[in-house]
Motif scaffolding. Sequence first.
Motif, PDB file in Angstrom:
ATOM      1  N   VAL A  37       0.860  -1.174   0.000  1.00  0.00           N
ATOM      2  CA  VAL A  37       0.000   0.000   0.000  1.00  0.00           C
ATOM      3  C   VAL A  37       0.904   1.234   0.000  1.00  0.00           C
ATOM      4  O   VAL A  37       1.701   1.411   0.918  1.00  0.00           O
ATOM      5  N   PRO A  38       0.808   2.096  -1.003  1.00  0.00           N
ATOM      6  CA  PRO A  38       1.728   3.237  -1.073  1.00  0.00           C
ATOM      7  C   PRO A  38       1.660   4.162   0.139  1.00  0.00           C
ATOM      8  O   PRO A  38       2.681   4.547   0.692  1.00  0.00           O
ATOM      9  N   GLU A  39       0.445   4.521   0.562  1.00  0.00           N
ATOM     10  CA  GLU A  39       0.324   5.465   1.684  1.00  0.00           C
ATOM     11  C   GLU A  39      -0.926   5.177   2.498  1.00  0.00           C
ATOM     12  O   GLU A  39      -1.971   4.816   1.953  1.00  0.00           O
ATOM     13  N   PHE A  61       3.417   4.842  -5.799  1.00  0.00           N
ATOM     14  CA  PHE A  61       4.128   3.608  -5.508  1.00  0.00           C
ATOM     15  C   PHE A  61       5.580   3.660  -5.982  1.00  0.00           C
ATOM     16  O   PHE A  61       6.481   3.119  -5.326  1.00  0.00           O
ATOM     17  N   ASN A  62       5.831   4.327  -7.112  1.00  0.00           N
ATOM     18  CA  ASN A  62       7.203   4.365  -7.629  1.00  0.00           C
ATOM     19  C   ASN A  62       8.122   5.284  -6.835  1.00  0.00           C
ATOM     20  O   ASN A  62       9.306   5.412  -7.154  1.00  0.00           O
ATOM     21  N   GLU A  63       7.580   5.918  -5.784  1.00  0.00           N
ATOM     22  CA  GLU A  63       8.395   6.745  -4.892  1.00  0.00           C
ATOM     23  C   GLU A  63       8.814   5.984  -3.634  1.00  0.00           C
ATOM     24  O   GLU A  63       9.406   6.562  -2.721  1.00  0.00           O
ATOM     25  N   LYS A  64       8.512   4.690  -3.577  1.00  0.00           N
ATOM     26  CA  LYS A  64       8.654   3.935  -2.332  1.00  0.00           C
ATOM     27  C   LYS A  64      10.077   3.878  -1.808  1.00  0.00           C
ATOM     28  O   LYS A  64      10.282   3.650  -0.602  1.00  0.00           O
ATOM     29  N   ASN A  65      11.069   4.070  -2.656  1.00  0.00           N
ATOM     30  CA  ASN A  65      12.460   4.050  -2.202  1.00  0.00           C
ATOM     31  C   ASN A  65      12.967   5.429  -1.800  1.00  0.00           C
ATOM     32  O   ASN A  65      14.116   5.572  -1.380  1.00  0.00           O
ATOM     33  N   ASN A  66      12.104   6.427  -1.935  1.00  0.00           N
ATOM     34  CA  ASN A  66      12.463   7.790  -1.545  1.00  0.00           C
ATOM     35  C   ASN A  66      12.055   8.058  -0.099  1.00  0.00           C
ATOM     36  O   ASN A  66      11.366   7.258   0.527  1.00  0.00           O
ATOM     37  N   THR A  67      12.480   9.190   0.414  1.00  0.00           N
ATOM     38  CA  THR A  67      12.038   9.613   1.740  1.00  0.00           C
ATOM     39  C   THR A  67      10.522   9.786   1.736  1.00  0.00           C
ATOM     40  O   THR A  67       9.946  10.293   0.765  1.00  0.00           O
ATOM     41  N   SER A  68       9.863   9.374   2.794  1.00  0.00           N
ATOM     42  CA  SER A  68       8.403   9.460   2.858  1.00  0.00           C
ATOM     43  C   SER A  68       7.920  10.889   2.665  1.00  0.00           C
ATOM     44  O   SER A  68       8.479  11.835   3.236  1.00  0.00           O
TER      45      SER A  68
END
Length: 363
Positions: A37-39, A61-68
């Motif tokens: 779940v992305p957020e 979802f494609n930001e999951k490896n970035n800072t929240s």
Amino acid sequence: MKQLFILTSLFTLLWSSSTYSQDLHTKIDSIRNLYNVPEVTYAIITKDQIIKQGASGHHKFNEKNNTSNASIQDYFHLGSNTKAITGFIAAKLVEQGKITWETTFFDLFPETKKGANPIYHNATLKDYFSHRAKVHAFTSGTERLSLPVFEGNKQQQRQAFAKHVLTLAPIESPDGYTYSNAGYSIAATMLEKVSNKSWEELTKEFLTKDLGIEFVIGWPNRNLDNQPWGHALQYDVLESVPPTYNYQLSLIEPAGDLSMNIENYIKYIQLNLKGLSGQSNTLSAKTYDFLFNSREKYAIGWGNLTTKEMKLYDHAGSDGTFFSYTQIDGLTNTAYIILANSGTTNAQQAVMKIVQEMKDSMK
């Protein structure tokens, strides 16, 4: 937007320590990650306190490896949790004497009675809100694709849609309960008639002007910058849904198309918690009791389950790209709110596990 309301078991609620609150956030974040779940954003509240709130994850979802970049100020689509808000607006108009719960559609539109299916002649405003009017569901896009084109503005289109739905054969069920988005559009058309205002205008007046509750209609990323995107599976791959995607909840917006951040949604739920505790506010305590308890199983936008040991109210909503869930423990006057920017089965399972963790944290 399918029927989604889930009643779960009762837990004793007590204050949690700040240490456990931090642990709760870690557990929620782990569940969110496990179920892709992305957020999520969440809160545990009483009528006058926010016991715990937080946000976890990313807008896409494609930001999951970035800072929240999750924030409690992020907007989420409420889906069918909009239904209780439309019922709330109806209650306001009932208290103002502009309509009653026993008013029928044909009391307000007598010229349409001749062409309607007689089974609906005596269906009341209360019936439409509690899913006892036997009208078609219109919970899928496929059903709406079969509709004729309705001309005019949104209010005129809803009225034409309502008249059309009331010509169709009824949907029968053993207990008379048939979940329907169309029923809420019919109810909204009745509210528009007696108020001489559109559902959109009524929502803006009663929520934002009167109560300071901000919202948008439709997906957050269609209305505001830097907001969560909804997510759905495309060939078994989780995809972020862009604001340009060709999907609308036209005609059934009163049943499920509001978006809010959790801060504003908390304001709305706390009004209900106060009402359920016997405190009148923008509505009388008697009216709040009616909204939650006027019928068994499902009253006015809320599912309910009452026994000697428990008193629970809940509702969930999803347009397939977001998922929202709210549960109220009527014995402890505590609410649990979870908003997620994914409408997958995994996301729904994650939200239910998060509810369990939130309730466990209050033991």
